[in-house]
Design an enzyme around this catalytic site. Structure first.
Site, short mmCIF file in Angstrom:
data_model
loop_
_atom_site.label_atom_id
_atom_site.label_comp_id
_atom_site.label_asym_id
_atom_site.label_seq_id
_atom_site.Cartn_x
_atom_site.Cartn_y
_atom_site.Cartn_z
N ASP A 13 0.83 -1.21 0.00
CA ASP A 13 0.00 0.00 0.00
C ASP A 13 0.86 1.27 0.00
OD1 ASP A 13 1.09 -0.06 2.46
OD2 ASP A 13 -0.77 0.06 3.59
N CYS A 16 4.81 -0.06 2.77
CA CYS A 16 5.30 -1.37 3.22
C CYS A 16 6.57 -1.24 4.06
CB CYS A 16 5.52 -2.31 2.05
SG CYS A 16 6.69 -1.72 0.81
N HIS A 120 9.13 -3.76 -3.00
CA HIS A 120 8.31 -4.00 -1.81
C HIS A 120 9.16 -4.55 -0.67
CE1 HIS A 120 4.62 -5.07 0.35
NE2 HIS A 120 5.22 -6.20 0.67
N HIS A 201 1.05 11.92 -11.49
CA HIS A 201 0.45 10.60 -11.24
C HIS A 201 1.46 9.75 -10.47
CE1 HIS A 201 -2.00 11.25 -15.20
NE2 HIS A 201 -2.36 12.05 -14.21
#
Length: 209
Positions: A13, A16, A120, A201
């Protein structure tokens, strides 16, 4: 020491790193907003150390940026969190099986371990057997006189090497991403950063074309 080192999955999310640190330090996977505050406070209180050259943005911009739950953490944040908790943080990189150690110059007496796949962070813990529930996890390890954490270190490295053999990592120079906002495809971290800077973005998803 009896047991196995296991990878405890942290939700993907954008927070991490913080939640992985929260888990290994406090057995809490929901510490991201608190730890972002800790980092912002540390950076804003020491503008001589945390300069624009060091941070890549002004001290003030960085503090606003790191409090945004969509922004990812990395080496700067791990170094600050190692100091905050007074423990070394070992971050194992699956792609090159390297271990980056944060806080080692402070000669802390304990260490925690994370694992990183290129995008991650997850937590590493020691437990009695592979399927043991999380309440049995040991995540804090005493640093020995030789500055290792004893047998657990080779168990962790074996797990990292096994993940490497299975190619459980993302090559950030070559991975393909799609912008979740405008659906444009980009290749590699540099293109993703350029797109984010040009458009604002920041929500990318990995895809395999």
């Amino acid at each position: 020491m009896e047991g196995v080192v296991v990878r405890r999955v942290i939700p993907s999310d954008n927070s991490c790193l913080f939640n992985a640190v929260g888990y290994v330090m406090d057995h809490n996977k929901n510490k991201a907003s608190e730890l972002r505050q800790v980092i912002a406070a540390a950076v804003s209180s020491d503008p001589e150390k945390y300069t624009e050259a060091f941070l890549g943005k002004t001290n003030e911009e960085y503090c606003t940026w790191i409090l945004n739950p969509e922004k990812w953490g990395g080496a700067i944040e791990l170094a600050i969190l190692a100091e905050y908790y007074g423990r070394e943080i070992a971050a194992y990189d699956i792609q090159n099986t390297r271990c980056d150690l944060y806080g080692q110059e402070k000669k802390y007496e304990e260490r925690v371990m994370l694992i990183y796949d290129g995008l991650h962070y997850d937590a590493l813990s020691m437990c009695p057997f592979e399927e043991a529930p999380e309440e049995f996890d040991q995540t804090i390890f005493a640093v020995q006189k030789d500055r290792t954490v004893g047998p657990v270190e080779s168990l962790a490295l074996n797990l990292v090497k096994d993940q490497h053999r299975k190619r459980s990592y993302t090559d950030t120079a070559k991975f393909t991403l799609r912008c979740a906002v405008c659906q444009i495809g980009v290749v590699g971290q540099m293109e993703a950063v350029a797109h984010a800077q040009a458009t604002g973005h920041a929500n990318f998803q990995e895809y395999r074309s």
